[in-house]
Structure formats: C-alpha cells, structure tokens
Design an enzyme around this catalytic site. Structure first.
Site, mmCIF file in Angstrom:
data_model
loop_
_atom_site.group_PDB
_atom_site.id
_atom_site.type_symbol
_atom_site.label_atom_id
_atom_site.label_comp_id
_atom_site.label_asym_id
_atom_site.label_seq_id
_atom_site.Cartn_x
_atom_site.Cartn_y
_atom_site.Cartn_z
ATOM 1 N N SER B 156 0.834 -1.197 0.000
ATOM 2 C CA SER B 156 0.000 0.000 0.000
ATOM 3 C C SER B 156 0.876 1.258 0.000
ATOM 4 O O SER B 156 1.722 1.409 -0.874
ATOM 5 C CB SER B 156 -0.928 -0.054 1.212
ATOM 6 O OG SER B 156 -1.973 0.848 1.075
ATOM 7 N N ARG B 226 -11.520 6.672 10.080
ATOM 8 C CA ARG B 226 -11.031 5.294 10.097
ATOM 9 C C ARG B 226 -12.124 4.320 9.661
ATOM 10 O O ARG B 226 -11.867 3.366 8.916
ATOM 11 C CB ARG B 226 -10.555 4.938 11.507
ATOM 12 C CG ARG B 226 -10.128 3.509 11.686
ATOM 13 C CD ARG B 226 -8.922 3.178 10.830
ATOM 14 N NE ARG B 226 -8.344 1.890 11.186
ATOM 15 C CZ ARG B 226 -7.297 1.352 10.585
ATOM 16 N NH1 ARG B 226 -6.711 1.992 9.586
ATOM 17 N NH2 ARG B 226 -6.823 0.196 10.964
ATOM 18 N N ASP B 322 -8.872 -6.722 -4.271
ATOM 19 C CA ASP B 322 -8.439 -5.396 -3.816
ATOM 20 C C ASP B 322 -8.966 -4.347 -4.803
ATOM 21 O O ASP B 322 -8.509 -4.272 -5.934
ATOM 22 C CB ASP B 322 -6.907 -5.374 -3.754
ATOM 23 C CG ASP B 322 -6.356 -4.059 -3.207
ATOM 24 O OD1 ASP B 322 -7.119 -3.087 -3.070
ATOM 25 O OD2 ASP B 322 -5.144 -4.016 -2.927
ATOM 26 N N HIS B 355 -8.060 -5.210 0.053
ATOM 27 C CA HIS B 355 -6.741 -4.597 0.166
ATOM 28 C C HIS B 355 -5.984 -5.113 1.391
ATOM 29 O O HIS B 355 -4.762 -5.263 1.367
ATOM 30 C CB HIS B 355 -6.922 -3.075 0.254
ATOM 31 C CG HIS B 355 -5.646 -2.309 0.289
ATOM 32 N ND1 HIS B 355 -4.711 -2.409 -0.715
ATOM 33 C CD2 HIS B 355 -5.142 -1.428 1.186
ATOM 34 C CE1 HIS B 355 -3.675 -1.610 -0.422
ATOM 35 N NE2 HIS B 355 -3.919 -1.022 0.718
ATOM 36 N N ASP B 356 -6.707 -5.385 2.463
ATOM 37 C CA ASP B 356 -6.096 -5.859 3.713
ATOM 38 C C ASP B 356 -5.364 -7.182 3.558
ATOM 39 O O ASP B 356 -4.600 -7.564 4.446
ATOM 40 C CB ASP B 356 -7.182 -6.031 4.791
ATOM 41 C CG ASP B 356 -7.099 -4.942 5.853
ATOM 42 O OD1 ASP B 356 -6.205 -4.091 5.755
ATOM 43 O OD2 ASP B 356 -7.932 -4.969 6.776
#
Lengths: 208, 387
Positions: B156, B226, B322, B355-356
C-alpha cells in the site's frame, strides 16, 4: 540440471539459443527451460505464465516471470526487446495464434515455437478408424475439455509462417521418443512422422 | 501527556536524531531540521553489510513490525511475515523498519514538539510527500552504514515508498517488492482520503489542528475517518462472509440508531481502537502524501522513465479482490518496468479479503516473498537459506 535430464524439445530449443542473449519464454510453466537457459546459456531470462502456481515456482527459482496471458500481454512489450521469444507447446491453446506469432516476431528478433503435430499418422489413423476426435498419450484431453483450441499440423504451421513472411531458420520434427525424425526430409514425411514440430523463425531480412 | 503523545517525542524505539545543521530539504521547498527518525531492527547485519531489508509501513502502520506494540500491547503488524524462519527471515536478514516522517510513533511529524515553540507542530508541520519519507529513510540507511539494501518491501503506502526508493536511489536497492500498491493515487482514492480528512477537520475538538495545545482530542472525527477508510480495505464478499446482516447481541432490530448490525459494531470498534494509537494530524499529513504520489508525473509523464536503466529486480503482488489498489495498478507498473527492460516478476493472488489481504495470512504471498527474497539473497552471494 544436466542437458540429458531436460525434456527433449527443451534440449532442441536450448541448442537454438545463443549464450548471453535476452530470452522471453511465453507460457514458461514452472520455469524449467528458463532456469536451464539462465544457468547454461547465461541468458537474461524472462517469462510469462498464466498459472499462479507456475509463477510462484519461477519466482522461487529467481526467475523474472509475470503472471499473464500470451493472447493479451505480449502487446505490452516494446519492439525488439528480446533476442528470442519462445512458445513451447502453447500456441495450440492460444485464442489467436496468428496474432501471438506476429507479436513474438515484433518484440523478439527470433521466435522459437514447439507444438504437437496434429498431422501425425497416429492422429490421422485415430480419426480415420474411430471417427472421433483423437485422444492420445500426448494429447489426453477430450474435445470438450481440452485447452487446445487451435490444433495445427506441421504443414499448417509452415503455411502460417509463410503468410507472416517469417523466415524459417531451422525446423525439426520429433518422434514419440523425442528423437529428431531426420534432417532434410520433405515436409510431408515430417508431417506424418513427427509427434511435435519445433520451428525457429526470424523476420524476413533479419540475419541471425 | 498520554502514552501516544509521549511516543511522538520519546518513543520506545531506536532513534536517529539529525542535527539542525543537517536539514531534510522537502519536495515542497520547505526544510525540516532537526529531524528525528524512530526505527526498529530485527536480526543481525552481516560483516559485508549486504543482508539488510527495509520494510516500509502503510498509512496507519508503524515501525513495530514484529514486536509487541508499545501503545496497544498487541503483536507487531507483520508478525506472520517477519521473524525467525518467517518469509522475511530474521535469522538470515537484517530487517529495518522506520516510522515515516509525518507519522506519530517517534519520527518527526505534526505531533512532535516544535523546538522553536515547545509545543506540538500541529498544522505548522510542512506538508510531505512519499519521496520526502524515502529521503528521510535514506538518511537512516546512511547512518546504519548500509550502501545497498538487499531489498525494500512494503504494501500500500509502503509499496509507494518501495517504488520511490527504486526510482530515487536505484543503485541502493538490489531488489524491490511493492505489494498491493500503485504508481499514483487514483482519483477515487484521493476522494476517500478527502472524506477522512473532512471528518477529522469537522470535529470541533480538532481546534484547527491545535487540539494538543488546547487539551482537546478529535476522537470522533478520526474514528469516522477510520471507519470509512476501513470499508475500503475490505471487500464486499469479505464483509458478507464475516458479518452478513447478522445482528449484534440482540434478537431483533431495536428501531433506533444503536449498532444493531454486527458490521456497525465492528466498524465502531475499528474507529475507537484506532484513535487510541493514532494522531489525527498525522492522518491528515500521511493521507495527503499518498494523494500527491504520482511517479510518472515526477518523471516527465513517463513511468518507464522512473526506472530507466534500473538494475533492481522487482517483484509485484496484487490481490484479486483489492479494489483500492486493483491489479490494473500493479500491471501498469509491470508494463513500465518491461518497457524499461527491468527484471520484473508479477503475481496476482486470489483472495476475497480485499486490500487488507497483504497484512493477513496469505500462504501464496508468503511463498512468493520467501522465494523472491531468497533468490535475491543467493544472487547477491549471501550465505544460508537452504531451499
């Protein structure tokens, strides 16, 4: 790995590649040929492979391999960036073999293509006597689940090379045991007796 | 002063302090001095100084890759990747990770004390870029006496730093591994970041950034930022699998705005736990740095030019689900590297975790990382690492 342990078609391909050159293997599998060429011919070895498992195996061998597809990803490479572009036992599985071959001769000065010969006598007799799509030891898939959607014979391939105005630098036919069928035989003989064909093509006018 | 603010000036980490006469000249033209860089190391640097791997952390990560986090008490963020016998093997490699400048875990950032005023910099801190972070890291690598890093690895925002490293200091990067990253931040990603920043700045407790001086904490704004961002790190199938429409500790909807659904409760928890360890102004600065990242624009519009004549070997990884840094972003880099004649590998890993995925247990990521780094180490003549 010694050259004896290498697949017979790979051994022939490696004979065609000059040491210290830039090589792209399209459909490089687990990188067996590329690793051999890198080690024994000191080539700058690059690959494209469609399967994740294959790419992972190649990366673990220290090879530079991209997950990709011969049909779509060759277009991303600039002209003349390789000395040799190799396509082993893959052209029959591409959607557009003609464009793939054109792209190979655009990005590389030489193209080396090996493929199963659908003109082999065993295949001809299979179709003739059984009346069904041939299933052989080398080509074990049935018509409905085979990845091989564009079979050709050695003579078909010669015709395509002519159509693309490619020069055939060298051609070989291998029998079932992987031995060359014999140099200087007429095409019809190779087309009957060769289980696979291996062609080294160059652009018309280029001297290798 | 709470633990987090304490970490900003006096962290539980090794610290490099660059004196006032060694300023860091930033891309904006501003210069920063003195500069503090907090970092962690794992493993041992070999005598030839050839086995160092720099890990670049992501937006909300920090230098605590593989040790217990001093604020949260939780395990390091990449504990499954980095350690003895792990894919980034600390028995073989000397692993370094520094908090990015602009961060809040001990490297100079908006939460650090401005020596001129004795107060936190807050929004008086200069706006940074990814290249600024990398130039600061290069100072640390100088300080450690390392000329060429065996590898620079990151996901990232960390991947952006990897790309910037390879472009700015090609001779100092033997191998580069940008994971789930991009050569530029997309319009969609800038848009998400702007939502986050606006949430922070809309919180009355933000106090125009001077919350530290005024004894306030913009926890609500940062938590909302967040929560919104966290959704972008996941995928629809992963959310569906994990939560679906399941209710939180109740049999029926309450017909209120309480967290009826598990997914709401989960996001609220993500937001609340984040504000315990992260500084709101840092969040503004770091998201901004990502927004400004465009490696092609920095090289006359050509991404290939960013890597011209590079001898670095690259390995890129993306994940199928992602959508924040999709495979097409990685392929664009691969394309440019091919055009530059660089040695490049690329694999797209099948995962529904979004994405994680780069932070999670992904056996294919581990295998690729291990294989790539071991091959690079062998090519560089580093002993050890039986296959």
């Amino acid at each position: 790995m010694s050259s004896e342990a290498l697949r017979s078609d790979y051994r022939l391909v490696s004979e065609m590649v000059r040491p210290g050159t830039r090589v792209l293997d399209v459909g490089c599998g687990d990188g067996e040929l590329l690793a051999f060429l890198a080690q024994h011919k000191q080539v700058d070895a690059r690959g494209i492979e469609i399967s994740r498992g294959g790419v992972a195996a190649c990366v673990a061998k220290g090879l530079a391999v991209i997950q990709g597809d011969a049909d779509t990803d060759l277009a991303d490479y600039p002209d003349d960036c390789f000395d040799y572009v190799i396509l082993s036992q893959t052209i029959q599985a591409t959607r557009n073999p003609k464009i793939v071959l054109e792209q190979m001769l655009r990005i590389g000065r030489n193209a080396i293509v090996s493929f199963p010969n659908f003109g082999h006598w065993r295949i001809r007799t299979h179709l003739m006597f059984n009346g069904r799509m041939p299933v052989t030891e080398n080509l074990p898939d049935t018509w409905y689940n085979t990845p091989n959607i564009h079979f050709c014979t050695i003579r078909d391939f010669v015709a395509l090379a002519d159509e693309l105005q490619a020069r055939i630098v060298r051609a070989d036919a291998l029998d079932a045991a992987g031995k060359p069928v014999g140099v200087k035989m007429p095409w019809w003989f190779w087309n009957m007796m060769g289980e696979q064909g291996i062609f080294w093509l160059a652009r018309q006018g280029d001297r290798t | 002063m709470n633990q987090r603010h304490h970490e900003a000036d006096d962290p539980h980490s090794l610290v490099l302090r660059l004196a006032a006469d060694e300023p860091l000249v930033l891309e904006s033209g501003a210069s920063l001095a003195p500069v503090q860089i907090a970092y962690q190391t794992y493993g041992t640097l070999n005598a030839a100084r050839t086995n160092a791997i720099l890990i670049c952390h992501a937006l909300t990560g920090d230098q605590h890759v593989a040790n217990v986090h001093p604020v949260t008490g939780k395990a390091g963020w990449w504990i499954s990747m980095v350690g003895p016998g792990k894919p980034i093997d600390t028995d073989r490699f000397f692993v370094i990770c520094s908090n990015v400048i602009g961060g809040c875990m001990g490297s100079s950032g908006p939460a650090s004390t401005d020596p001129k005023t004795g107060e936190a910099f807050a929004t008086a801190f200069p706006v940074l870029t990814i290249s600024d972070m990398v130039r600061a890291q290069a100072r640390l690598i100088d300080h450690l006496g390392i000329e060429t890093l065996l590898a620079v690895v990151g996901g990232s925002m960390g991947g952006m730093q990897v790309l910037a490293w390879a472009s700015l200091f090609p001779g100092r990067v033997f191998a580069a591994m940008p994971i789930a990253s991009a050569a530029k931040h997309s319009a969609q990603n800038i848009a998400f970041h702007e939502v986050g920043r606006q949430a922070v700045m809309a919180d009355p407790e933000w106090r125009r950034g001077r919350y530290q001086q005024e004894g306030a904490r913009p926890v609500k704004g940062l938590a909302v930022a967040r929560m919104a961002a966290h959704i972008t790190y996941l995928s629809e199938p992963a959310l569906q699998r994990k939560f679906g429409r399941k209710l939180q500790d109740r049999e029926a909807p309450t017909f209120s705005f309480d967290a009826d659904f598990q997914v709401e409760s989960y996001l609220r928890h993500q937001g609340i736990s984040f504000v315990e360890r992260f500084d709101a102004n840092s969040y503004l600065y770091l998201t901004r740095a990502m927004d400004y990242f465009d490696l092609a624009a920095d090289n006359g519009g050509s991404l290939g030019a960013a890597f011209r004549n590079t001898r670095t070997r690259f390995c890129l990884v993306s994940f199928t689900s992602d959508w924040l840094f999709p495979t097409t972003d990685s392929r664009q880099i691969v394309h440019a590297l091919n055009a530059a004649g660089a040695s490049v590998s690329f694999v797209e890993i099948e995962s529904d975790k979004g994405h994680d995925a780069f932070l999670l247990e992904e056996p294919n990521l581990f295998a690729t990382t291990r294989g790539f780094l071991n091959a690079a180490a062998t090519a560089r003549g580093i002993p050890g690492g039986a296959a």
